[in-house]
Design an enzyme around this catalytic site. Structure first.
Site, PDB file in Angstrom:
ATOM      1  CE  LYS A 178       0.873  -2.270   9.465  1.00 30.03           C
ATOM      2  NZ  LYS A 178      -0.316  -2.608  10.290  1.00 30.03           N
TER       3      LYS A 178
ATOM      4  NE  ARG B 294      -1.977  -1.704   3.568  1.00 29.44           N
ATOM      5  CZ  ARG B 294      -2.405  -1.884   4.812  1.00 29.44           C
ATOM      6  NH1 ARG B 294      -3.624  -1.502   5.153  1.00 29.44           N
ATOM      7  NH2 ARG B 294      -1.620  -2.437   5.732  1.00 29.44           N
TER       8      ARG B 294
ATOM      9  CB  SER C  77     -18.757 -13.000  23.522  1.00 31.35           C
ATOM     10  OG  SER C  77     -17.413 -13.392  23.672  1.00 31.35           O
TER      11      SER C  77
ATOM     12  CG  ASP D 150      -3.523  -4.666  13.757  1.00 35.08           C
ATOM     13  OD1 ASP D 150      -4.368  -5.016  14.612  1.00 35.08           O
ATOM     14  OD2 ASP D 150      -3.839  -4.145  12.675  1.00 35.08           O
TER      15      ASP D 150
ATOM     16  CG  HIS E  79      -2.001  -0.955  15.266  1.00 34.36           C
ATOM     17  ND1 HIS E  79      -3.341  -0.982  15.599  1.00 34.36           N
ATOM     18  CD2 HIS E  79      -1.952  -0.896  13.911  1.00 34.36           C
ATOM     19  CE1 HIS E  79      -4.072  -0.941  14.498  1.00 34.36           C
ATOM     20  NE2 HIS E  79      -3.254  -0.883  13.462  1.00 34.36           N
TER      21      HIS E  79
ATOM     22  CD  GLU F 230      -3.464   3.003  15.613  1.00 30.97           C
ATOM     23  OE1 GLU F 230      -2.530   2.936  16.438  1.00 30.97           O
ATOM     24  OE2 GLU F 230      -3.306   3.396  14.435  1.00 30.97           O
TER      25      GLU F 230
ATOM     26  CE1 TYR G 157      -5.414   2.339  10.477  1.00 31.54           C
ATOM     27  CE2 TYR G 157      -4.328   1.895   8.382  1.00 31.54           C
ATOM     28  CZ  TYR G 157      -5.479   2.122   9.112  1.00 31.54           C
ATOM     29  OH  TYR G 157      -6.698   2.118   8.483  1.00 31.54           O
TER      30      TYR G 157
END
Length: 375
Positions: A75, A15, A220, A270, A96, A118, A94
């Site tokens: 990234k 990307r 859940s 991630d 993370h 994010e 991003y």
């Protein structure tokens, strides 16, 4: 402002942070854009297209970092890039951080301004810059899971949709957010029997209203998960806590209750992964096996479909990037509460709670940072 677009150098990441259309938009607002040579090739964009849109092509990644005031990436920077980052340089990508301690300390040391896609968050809790890639990863998860269920790839040898007279595969999706919803829709479309779990009854009611009949919802909890994994052929981990580590919903001991050849696709990798035995893998070596369970844990799944992913991502990020360039990061974040939540590390200080909690670091209030004048 001087905008830099380096070539992504993470393993098999094709990307690019900006399309030629994005360059043209920046130029319309009077900004200069520097793009590293061949940065867009993996996504289908030629250097000539960037030049025609008004960008200057630079030969090396060092030149791009050296000139730019704002770096627009996909990234997080990797180790080879750390030394290129300048103090006060704005990185819009991003990150993370909650799953990367080394990265967190590196950005603190470089005193960069790290604005993470994010954690940009709207008042309704939606994550506008994460949604496009969550949609891609969610749709890819059953596709990849179906492939690794094949016997030559160590799976159970089950066709996801079955055939007349033979039951389809059982798919378990953990999490009813964007990733989980997209994964369930695609798996159901391929003919699988799907169970989707979430801790929000309201979300389960919504899913129950629009999902096809071969998708069932279930609350859940540990007991229900332990029971469901015994018969699941494919498990998709789709849990997200914005900016923080994902909880381990499937623990190491649970693997022994699964059937040999079960496939797990942990889209949450991630953010640390929601399966305890998960560790990040690459498109080059995407899987590993523990207790006869096939783990697919690629941390940049959308990088495998870069044309679609780049267009989807830049459709979402460009308006925010232009706002940052037009106003400067401080003023843009003062005016836009969603962007303000994207700030994670600023001039050596952690300003996002999830990151501070992940690594036991002190945190500075983001409002204090926005009131501080930086040269």
């Amino acid at each position: 402002m001087l905008i830099g677009v380096p070539k992504e150098i993470k393993n098999n990441e094709n990307r690019v942070g900006l399309t030629p259309a994005g360059v043209a938009e920046f130029r319309k607002h009077g900004h200069e854009v520097y793009v590293q040579a061949t940065a867009g090739l993996g996504s289908g964009f030629q250097d000539a297209e960037y030049e025609q849109a008004g960008a200057t092509i630079l030969a090396t990644i060092a030149e791009v970092y050296g000139k730019a005031e704002m770096i627009v990436k996909v990234k997080e920077p990797i180790q080879e890039e750390y030394s290129l980052i300048k103090e006060g340089q704005l990185l819009f990508t991003y990150f993370h951080f909650a799953s990367g301690e080394e990265l967190t300390h590196a950005m603190i040391e470089r005193k960069a301004v790290c604005l993470a896609y994010e954690t940009v968050e709207l008042p309704n809790r939606a994550l506008p810059l994460l949604i496009p890639m969550s949609e891609v990863a969610g749709r890819m998860a059953p596709q990849e899971g179906a492939k690794y269920l094949e016997k030559p790839l160590k799976g159970r040898g089950i066709l996801l949709g079955g055939v007349p007279g033979v039951k389809p595969a059982q798919v378990l999706v953990l999490g009813g957010g964007v990733v989980g919803t997209q994964a369930a829709k695609i798996a159901a479309g391929l003919g699988a029997q799907v169970t989707i779990m979430d801790i929000s009854l309201n979300r389960l009611r919504e899913l129950d209203d629009f999902m096809p009949k071969n998708v069932v919802t279930q609350y859940s909890n540990e007991y229900n998960i332990r029971e469901a994994i015994k018969t699941a052929d494919l498990i998709v981990g789709a849990v997200l806590i914005p900016g923080a580590k994902a909880p381990h919903l499937i623990t190491r001991d649970m693997l022994k209750t699964m059937r040999a050849g079960t496939v797990v696709v942990d889209v949450a990798v991630d953010q640390g992964g929601c399966i305890e035995t998960c560790r990040p893998t690459t498109h080059e070596n995407p899987t590993f096996i523990i207790d006869d369970v096939v783990h697919y844990c690629v941390a940049n799944m959308p990088g495998a479909v870069p044309y679609t992913s780049t267009l989807a991502l830049t459709n979402a990020t460009l308006p925010y990037a232009v706002k940052l360039a037009n106003l400067g990061w401080q003023e843009a974040c003062r005016r836009d509460a969603a962007l303000r939540l994207g700030l994670n590390v600023v001039h050596g200080e952690v300003v996002y709670q999830g990151v501070a909690d992940a690594w036991n670091l002190p945190m500075v209030n983001v409002e204090t940072v926005l009131e501080t004048a930086y040269a």
